[in-house]
Design a protein around this motif. Structure first.
Motif, PDB file in Angstrom:
ATOM      1  N   ARG A 115      78.955  54.729   9.012  1.00  0.00           N
ATOM      2  CA  ARG A 115      79.062  53.710   7.977  1.00  0.00           C
ATOM      3  C   ARG A 115      79.442  52.370   8.601  1.00  0.00           C
ATOM      4  O   ARG A 115      79.975  52.319   9.701  1.00  0.00           O
ATOM      5  N   MET A 116      79.199  51.321   7.862  1.00  0.00           N
ATOM      6  CA  MET A 116      79.461  49.980   8.388  1.00  0.00           C
ATOM      7  C   MET A 116      80.912  49.812   8.835  1.00  0.00           C
ATOM      8  O   MET A 116      81.182  49.211   9.876  1.00  0.00           O
ATOM      9  N   ASN A 117      81.847  50.351   8.069  1.00  0.00           N
ATOM     10  CA  ASN A 117      83.257  50.190   8.427  1.00  0.00           C
ATOM     11  C   ASN A 117      83.654  51.050   9.627  1.00  0.00           C
ATOM     12  O   ASN A 117      84.742  50.891  10.163  1.00  0.00           O
ATOM     13  N   GLU A 118      82.794  51.946  10.051  1.00  0.00           N
ATOM     14  CA  GLU A 118      83.051  52.793  11.219  1.00  0.00           C
ATOM     15  C   GLU A 118      82.346  52.274  12.481  1.00  0.00           C
ATOM     16  O   GLU A 118      82.603  52.762  13.577  1.00  0.00           O
ATOM     17  N   ALA A 119      81.429  51.338  12.293  1.00  0.00           N
ATOM     18  CA  ALA A 119      80.628  50.848  13.419  1.00  0.00           C
ATOM     19  C   ALA A 119      81.505  50.054  14.384  1.00  0.00           C
ATOM     20  O   ALA A 119      82.225  49.153  13.977  1.00  0.00           O
ATOM     21  N   PRO A 120      81.437  50.402  15.655  1.00  0.00           N
ATOM     22  CA  PRO A 120      82.235  49.667  16.648  1.00  0.00           C
ATOM     23  C   PRO A 120      81.561  48.355  17.023  1.00  0.00           C
ATOM     24  O   PRO A 120      80.356  48.185  16.808  1.00  0.00           O
ATOM     25  N   PRO A 121      82.315  47.456  17.625  1.00  0.00           N
ATOM     26  CA  PRO A 121      81.661  46.302  18.238  1.00  0.00           C
ATOM     27  C   PRO A 121      80.726  46.795  19.344  1.00  0.00           C
ATOM     28  O   PRO A 121      81.078  47.704  20.094  1.00  0.00           O
ATOM     29  N   ILE A 122      79.546  46.237  19.407  1.00  0.00           N
ATOM     30  CA  ILE A 122      78.559  46.616  20.417  1.00  0.00           C
ATOM     31  C   ILE A 122      78.208  45.366  21.214  1.00  0.00           C
ATOM     32  O   ILE A 122      77.721  44.392  20.653  1.00  0.00           O
ATOM     33  N   GLU A 123      78.481  45.421  22.506  1.00  0.00           N
ATOM     34  CA  GLU A 123      78.138  44.313  23.399  1.00  0.00           C
ATOM     35  C   GLU A 123      76.901  44.702  24.193  1.00  0.00           C
ATOM     36  O   GLU A 123      76.868  45.781  24.785  1.00  0.00           O
ATOM     37  N   VAL A 124      75.929  43.835  24.204  1.00  0.00           N
ATOM     38  CA  VAL A 124      74.705  44.082  24.965  1.00  0.00           C
ATOM     39  C   VAL A 124      74.561  42.962  25.994  1.00  0.00           C
ATOM     40  O   VAL A 124      74.526  41.781  25.633  1.00  0.00           O
ATOM     41  N   HIS A 125      74.488  43.340  27.250  1.00  0.00           N
ATOM     42  CA  HIS A 125      74.348  42.395  28.349  1.00  0.00           C
ATOM     43  C   HIS A 125      72.993  42.628  29.020  1.00  0.00           C
ATOM     44  O   HIS A 125      72.708  43.743  29.464  1.00  0.00           O
ATOM     45  N   LEU A 126      72.190  41.577  29.067  1.00  0.00           N
ATOM     46  CA  LEU A 126      70.840  41.680  29.606  1.00  0.00           C
ATOM     47  C   LEU A 126      70.794  41.165  31.035  1.00  0.00           C
ATOM     48  O   LEU A 126      71.350  40.111  31.334  1.00  0.00           O
ATOM     49  N   ILE A 127      70.138  41.920  31.887  1.00  0.00           N
ATOM     50  CA  ILE A 127      69.913  41.482  33.259  1.00  0.00           C
ATOM     51  C   ILE A 127      68.585  40.741  33.285  1.00  0.00           C
ATOM     52  O   ILE A 127      67.557  41.271  32.853  1.00  0.00           O
ATOM     53  N   ARG A 128      68.637  39.524  33.766  1.00  0.00           N
ATOM     54  CA  ARG A 128      67.438  38.689  33.828  1.00  0.00           C
ATOM     55  C   ARG A 128      66.789  38.841  35.201  1.00  0.00           C
ATOM     56  O   ARG A 128      67.483  38.780  36.220  1.00  0.00           O
ATOM     57  N   ASN A 129      65.497  39.072  35.195  1.00  0.00           N
ATOM     58  CA  ASN A 129      64.756  39.158  36.447  1.00  0.00           C
ATOM     59  C   ASN A 129      63.289  38.814  36.188  1.00  0.00           C
ATOM     60  O   ASN A 129      62.935  38.431  35.070  1.00  0.00           O
ATOM     61  N   PHE A 130      62.478  38.959  37.193  1.00  0.00           N
ATOM     62  CA  PHE A 130      61.075  38.611  37.064  1.00  0.00           C
ATOM     63  C   PHE A 130      60.166  39.837  37.113  1.00  0.00           C
ATOM     64  O   PHE A 130      58.976  39.724  37.405  1.00  0.00           O
ATOM     65  N   GLU A 131      60.732  41.005  36.824  1.00  0.00           N
ATOM     66  CA  GLU A 131      59.914  42.211  36.713  1.00  0.00           C
ATOM     67  C   GLU A 131      59.033  42.088  35.467  1.00  0.00           C
ATOM     68  O   GLU A 131      59.325  41.315  34.559  1.00  0.00           O
ATOM     69  N   ALA A 132      57.983  42.881  35.396  1.00  0.00           N
ATOM     70  CA  ALA A 132      57.133  42.877  34.204  1.00  0.00           C
ATOM     71  C   ALA A 132      57.955  43.311  32.985  1.00  0.00           C
ATOM     72  O   ALA A 132      58.853  44.146  33.103  1.00  0.00           O
TER      73      ALA A 132
END
Length: 171
Positions: A115-132
């Motif tokens: 449920r919404m009140n149970e959802a944890p904070p979610i951090e998403v960190h993207l690695i930037r590169n020049f791969e396809a």
């Protein structure tokens, strides 16, 4: 690890999750790593709390992703966030039961989801590169259950090898 891209996501997730920092009793951190057939690398850290009665609460999720060149960062973050929520729901409570040859669950009123009140904070960190550019749909979901189970183990010392985790921990 022989994959520089894999090691990069693992190191980034651990650093952003503050892997070495101490946690209070009843809390644990679990990690998972996944290389997807989509040529995507994901590392996920789940901060978990297990109450005395065995209730599991996910306090925070940190995810590092390398899916090649990121065309739309917001879409990648949304895919991971949704996948994590779906993965937490399935790992914690996902169970279909059959009685007298019929499935008992018919909709979300009798199939437990986060449920919404149970959802944890979610951090998403993207690695930037020049791969396809690569795929991102499934990795967030698939990496969630193992990190959660490892977090439960770190919090309790009990290795759970059955799903749903919430039910397995209490039996």
């Amino acid at each position: 690890m022989k994959s520089p891209r894999g090691l990069a996501v693992l190191n980034l997730a651990a650093a952003k999750a503050k892997w070495g920092d101490p946690l209070p009793p009843g809390h644990g951190r679990g990690v998972s790593f996944m290389y997807s057939r989509l040529d995507t690398y994901v590392a996920l850290v789940a901060d978990v709390e297990v109450a005395g009665n065995g209730d599991i609460r996910v306090r925070r999720v940190v995810c590092a992703v390398d899916c090649g060149t990121v065309v739309n960062p917001d879409t990648v973050v949304a895919q991971i966030e949704g996948g994590v929520i779906y993965g937490l729901s399935g790992a914690l409570w996902g169970e279909i039961t059959v009685r007298n040859g019929r499935v008992e669950q018919s909709n979300f009123n009798d199939y437990r989801v986060l449920r919404m009140n149970e959802a944890p904070p979610i951090e998403v960190h993207l690695i930037r590169n020049f791969e396809a550019p690569r795929g991102i749909g499934e990795p967030g979901t698939a990496a969630t259950g193992p990190a959660l189970a490892n977090g439960v183990f770190a919090a309790t010392g009990k290795r759970i090898r059955a799903l749903p985790l919430q039910k397995a921990l209490k039996t």
